[in-house]
Enzyme design. Structure first.
Site, mmCIF file in Angstrom:
data_model
loop_
_atom_site.group_PDB
_atom_site.id
_atom_site.type_symbol
_atom_site.label_atom_id
_atom_site.label_comp_id
_atom_site.label_asym_id
_atom_site.label_seq_id
_atom_site.Cartn_x
_atom_site.Cartn_y
_atom_site.Cartn_z
ATOM 1 C CG HIS A 1 0.160 -0.099 1.947
ATOM 2 N ND1 HIS A 1 0.647 -1.125 2.958
ATOM 3 C CD2 HIS A 1 -0.046 1.399 3.032
ATOM 4 C CE1 HIS A 1 0.764 -0.651 3.906
ATOM 5 N NE2 HIS A 1 0.580 0.984 4.022
ATOM 6 C CG HIS B 1 5.028 1.435 2.961
ATOM 7 N ND1 HIS B 1 4.455 1.875 2.542
ATOM 8 C CD2 HIS B 1 4.640 0.422 3.752
ATOM 9 C CE1 HIS B 1 3.605 2.860 3.598
ATOM 10 N NE2 HIS B 1 3.584 1.332 4.622
ATOM 11 C CG ASP C 1 1.784 4.876 4.792
ATOM 12 O OD1 ASP C 1 0.933 3.582 5.174
ATOM 13 O OD2 ASP C 1 2.705 5.046 5.497
ATOM 14 N NE ARG D 1 2.338 5.621 9.779
ATOM 15 C CZ ARG D 1 1.223 4.598 9.099
ATOM 16 N NH1 ARG D 1 1.583 3.631 8.449
ATOM 17 N NH2 ARG D 1 -0.070 5.794 8.600
HETATM 18 C C1 SIN Z 1 3.133 0.181 7.354
HETATM 19 O O1 SIN Z 1 3.442 1.603 8.059
HETATM 20 O O2 SIN Z 1 2.326 0.349 6.700
HETATM 21 C C2 SIN Z 1 3.712 -0.191 8.717
HETATM 22 C C3 SIN Z 1 5.496 -0.276 8.352
HETATM 23 C C4 SIN Z 1 6.729 -1.165 8.819
HETATM 24 O O3 SIN Z 1 5.652 -1.823 10.506
HETATM 25 O O4 SIN Z 1 7.174 -1.765 8.898
#
Ligand code: SIN
Length: 286
Positions: free
Chosen positions: A104, A262, A106, A277
């Protein structure tokens, strides 16, 4: 030869996508010249990591704000006292699929999806837990001129419904999950974006679709839409476009949602993984 910077050291990944940035302390406000070089390296490499940066939550927030204003993070309860920080926490005894396990970009279902995401590694498991990134600009550039011409005017329908809807994946799961996901009927709303978007800084075009959030191509019959999206979902993540990011504690990684997708890998059952995050607001894709 790589670009020469005067205040930071940039070490590009051998894959030609992603880079490490060293020689700076991001816990303190960066001088304007250094910040400009960080932004330049980010635009060139799309995914940049900053190793050995122990950051408090306040320092992570302050660094994020140097990149740009916070984005809006829906469907996940933020950290107490830190409305713009999400804690991505998976306990050793959790069996639920790890968060972010599908490809995806984000929050691509938002009218103005975040330009960037910053993820700070606090506790990194001894095995598994890598994050994979795919370069959607190179994936676009590798297409034939005929296919690019066909995609040029198409618009894709994005929605948060599959993961976050009332009948979405999270609403239906029965396994314990530490992260507090807020499933909602709001998630089934759709938003349309160009299937190929232009990066506002570099001018490069990139495919802007993902199997997690892209439901269909506007105006096409379902079979036509499924065929094109099915091809693109596989094409974007061909090995030559993918960079595997291996985490270290205290590493900050920042990725560009305008030209990458990602996926967070699992493989660390029995171990804690803990990350913080933030997102940086973006523009309407064009
Ligand atoms: C994400 O923000 O999609 C998760 C990325 C991660 O935990 O490595």
């Amino acid at each position: 030869m790589g670009t020469v910077y005067s205040t930071i050291r940039v070490e590009p990944e051998s894959t030609g996508f992603g880079a490490a940035i060293r020689g700076l302390d991001i816990s303190r406000p960066l001088p304007p010249g250094t910040l400009a070089e960080v932004k330049d390296a980010f635009a060139r490499h799309s995914v940049v990591n900053f190793p050995d940066q122990p950051l408090t939550l306040e320092e992570l927030e302050a660094f994020t704000l140097q990149i740009g204003p916070f984005g809006v993070d829906p469907y996940i309860k933020p950290m107490e006292g830190h409305p713009n920080v999400l804690e991505l926490r998976r306990e050793p005894d959790e069996k639920a699929t790890n968060f972010g396990a599908g490809w995806h970009s984000d929050w691509s279902f938002q009218p103005e999806p975040p330009a960037a995401t910053l993820l700070h590694g606090k506790v990194i498991p001894p095995v598994g837990g890598d994050t994979l990134y795919a370069d959607c600009s190179r994936a676009y550039e590798a297409l034939s001129d005929g296919f690019k011409a066909m995609l040029a005017s198409l618009r894709a329908v994005h929605s948060a419904g599959r993961p976050y809807g009332e009948n979405g994946v999270f609403a239906r799961e029965t396994e314990k999950r530490t992260m507090q996901i807020i499933s909602s009927p709001e998630a089934d709303k759709t938003h349309v974006h160009p299937l190929v978007r232009t990066h506002p800084v570099t001018g490069r075009k990139a495919l802007f679709v993902s199997p997690t959030y892209t439901l269909a191509i506007e105006g096409l019959a379902p079979a036509e839409s499924d065929a094109i999206l099915g091809f693109l979902f596989k094409h974007i993540v061909r090995p030559e476009f993918v960079y595997r990011h291996r985490w270290r504690p205290d590493m900050l990684n920042m990725w560009d949602n305008r030209c990458t997708v990602h996926l967070a890998e699992g493989g660390y059952d029995g171990h804690l993984r803990l990350m913080h995050r933030t997102t940086v607001a973006g523009d309407t894709p064009y």
